[in-house]
Design a protein around this motif. Structure first.
Motif, PDB file in Angstrom:
ATOM      1  N   HIS A  10       0.823  -1.200   0.000  1.00  0.00           N
ATOM      2  CA  HIS A  10       0.000   0.000   0.000  1.00  0.00           C
ATOM      3  C   HIS A  10       0.861   1.255   0.000  1.00  0.00           C
ATOM      4  N   ALA A  11       0.219   2.333  -0.366  1.00  0.00           N
ATOM      5  CA  ALA A  11       0.790   3.669  -0.225  1.00  0.00           C
ATOM      6  C   ALA A  11      -0.171   4.438   0.667  1.00  0.00           C
ATOM      7  N   ASN A  12       0.348   5.381   1.428  1.00  0.00           N
ATOM      8  CA  ASN A  12      -0.469   6.148   2.363  1.00  0.00           C
ATOM      9  C   ASN A  12      -0.378   7.615   1.965  1.00  0.00           C
ATOM     10  N   ILE A  13      -1.522   8.219   1.604  1.00  0.00           N
ATOM     11  CA  ILE A  13      -1.533   9.609   1.165  1.00  0.00           C
ATOM     12  C   ILE A  13      -2.553  10.402   1.977  1.00  0.00           C
ATOM     13  N   THR A  14      -2.336  11.684   2.067  1.00  0.00           N
ATOM     14  CA  THR A  14      -3.271  12.597   2.709  1.00  0.00           C
ATOM     15  C   THR A  14      -3.787  13.551   1.642  1.00  0.00           C
ATOM     16  N   VAL A  15      -5.101  13.763   1.640  1.00  0.00           N
ATOM     17  CA  VAL A  15      -5.752  14.539   0.587  1.00  0.00           C
ATOM     18  C   VAL A  15      -6.676  15.591   1.190  1.00  0.00           C
ATOM     19  N   ILE A  56      -5.980   6.326   2.389  1.00  0.00           N
ATOM     20  CA  ILE A  56      -6.312   7.715   2.087  1.00  0.00           C
ATOM     21  C   ILE A  56      -6.756   8.399   3.377  1.00  0.00           C
ATOM     22  N   ASN A  57      -6.076   9.472   3.733  1.00  0.00           N
ATOM     23  CA  ASN A  57      -6.365  10.235   4.944  1.00  0.00           C
ATOM     24  C   ASN A  57      -6.928  11.600   4.579  1.00  0.00           C
ATOM     25  N   GLN A  58      -7.925  12.043   5.323  1.00  0.00           N
ATOM     26  CA  GLN A  58      -8.469  13.385   5.143  1.00  0.00           C
ATOM     27  C   GLN A  58      -7.538  14.389   5.823  1.00  0.00           C
ATOM     28  N   ALA A  59      -7.084  15.392   5.071  1.00  0.00           N
ATOM     29  CA  ALA A  59      -6.205  16.418   5.631  1.00  0.00           C
ATOM     30  C   ALA A  59      -6.932  17.212   6.709  1.00  0.00           C
ATOM     31  N   GLN A  60      -6.200  17.597   7.716  1.00  0.00           N
ATOM     32  CA  GLN A  60      -6.752  18.450   8.769  1.00  0.00           C
ATOM     33  C   GLN A  60      -6.735  19.921   8.356  1.00  0.00           C
ATOM     34  N   TYR A  61      -5.825  20.271   7.465  1.00  0.00           N
ATOM     35  CA  TYR A  61      -5.700  21.643   6.980  1.00  0.00           C
ATOM     36  C   TYR A  61      -5.886  21.603   5.477  1.00  0.00           C
ATOM     37  N   SER A  62      -6.892  22.274   4.979  1.00  0.00           N
ATOM     38  CA  SER A  62      -7.209  22.190   3.548  1.00  0.00           C
ATOM     39  C   SER A  62      -6.451  23.230   2.738  1.00  0.00           C
ATOM     40  N   ASP A  63      -6.632  23.138   1.447  1.00  0.00           N
ATOM     41  CA  ASP A  63      -6.051  24.052   0.462  1.00  0.00           C
ATOM     42  C   ASP A  63      -4.542  23.925   0.324  1.00  0.00           C
ATOM     43  N   LEU A  64      -3.973  22.861   0.864  1.00  0.00           N
ATOM     44  CA  LEU A  64      -2.558  22.611   0.645  1.00  0.00           C
ATOM     45  C   LEU A  64      -2.427  21.751  -0.600  1.00  0.00           C
ATOM     46  N   LYS A  65      -1.580  22.149  -1.517  1.00  0.00           N
ATOM     47  CA  LYS A  65      -1.383  21.404  -2.755  1.00  0.00           C
ATOM     48  C   LYS A  65       0.014  20.802  -2.776  1.00  0.00           C
ATOM     49  N   VAL A  66       0.127  19.697  -3.456  1.00  0.00           N
ATOM     50  CA  VAL A  66       1.410  19.030  -3.606  1.00  0.00           C
ATOM     51  C   VAL A  66       2.289  19.867  -4.522  1.00  0.00           C
ATOM     52  N   GLY A  67       3.506  20.104  -4.119  1.00  0.00           N
ATOM     53  CA  GLY A  67       4.465  20.809  -4.954  1.00  0.00           C
ATOM     54  C   GLY A  67       5.473  19.815  -5.499  1.00  0.00           C
ATOM     55  N   LYS A  68       5.175  19.240  -6.657  1.00  0.00           N
ATOM     56  CA  LYS A  68       6.041  18.226  -7.244  1.00  0.00           C
ATOM     57  C   LYS A  68       7.320  18.882  -7.743  1.00  0.00           C
ATOM     58  N   ASN A  69       8.447  18.345  -7.344  1.00  0.00           N
ATOM     59  CA  ASN A  69       9.723  18.910  -7.742  1.00  0.00           C
ATOM     60  C   ASN A  69      10.766  17.806  -7.635  1.00  0.00           C
ATOM     61  N   TYR A  70      11.260  17.362  -8.767  1.00  0.00           N
ATOM     62  CA  TYR A  70      12.220  16.263  -8.778  1.00  0.00           C
ATOM     63  C   TYR A  70      13.588  16.674  -8.239  1.00  0.00           C
TER      64      TYR A  70
END
Length: 144
Positions: A10-15, A56-70
Motif C-alpha cells: 500500500h501507499a499512504n496519502i493525505t488529501v 487515504i487520509n483526510q487532511a486536517q488543513y485544507s487548500d494545501l497542494k502538492v508541490g512536485k519537484n524532482y
C-alpha cells in the motif's frame, strides 16, 4: 525471501477531499473497494483490492497542494503496473482528469501519468514483455 516475492502492499496519502480521492482511484481501478476505514482522530479509508490498496487520509488543513519537484526531497509519483494502460487512461480522461505528463510509448512498455485533484501524480505502466531485461530496458522511447 526471494526478491520476486516483494511487492508494494500500500501507499499512504493525505488529501484535501477524501471522496474525490476515492473517485479518482475508482475511475482508474473500478474493481477497488473500501476495505476499511475510520474516524478516530481523522477520517481515513483503505481503498483497494485483496492485494494492494491506497490508505487515504483526510487532511486536517485544507487548500494545501502538492508541490512536485524532482530536485527536492519527497515522493514524486507512485507507479502501478496495469494490464491495459489505454483503458485506465480513457476512463480517467472521460471522467475529466488530465494527463500530468506526456504518455510514453516505449519498445517494451507504455507509461501514462495522471494527477489527482491535489496534484499527487500516479504512473500507470503496461509492460509489453515478460522478460525482465526487456521490461527494464532503457531503449529509446517515443513520446505521444
Amino acid at each position: 525471501m526471494k526478491a520476486r516475492n516483494i511487492y508494494l502492499e500500500h501507499a499512504n496519502i493525505t488529501v484535501n477531499d477524501i471522496q474525490e480521492a476515492i473517485n479518482f482511484f475508482q475511475t482508474a481501478f473500478p474493481h477497488f473497494k473500501i476495505r476499511g476505514g475510520g474516524n478516530e482522530t481523522r477520517e481515513w479509508v483503505h481503498f483497494g483490492d485483496d492485494y494492494t490498496y491506497i490508505a487515504i487520509n483526510q487532511a486536517q488543513y485544507s487548500d494545501l497542494k502538492v508541490g512536485k519537484n524532482y530536485d527536492k526531497v519527497g515522493i514524486n509519483h507512485i507507479g502501478f503496473v496495469v494490464e491495459d494502460v489505454e483503458e485506465i487512461a480513457n476512463n480517467l480522461l472521460n471522467a475529466g482528469y488530465k494527463r500530468d505528463y506526456p504518455k510514453e510509448v516505449e519498445q517494451f512498455r507504455i507509461r501514462d501519468y495522471f494527477a489527482d485533484a491535489d496534484g499527487n501524480q500516479f504512473e500507470f505502466v503496461q509492460y509489453l514483455s515478460e522478460l525482465p531485461e526487456e521490461r527494464n530496458s532503457d531503449k529509446k522511447q517515443v513520446t505521444v
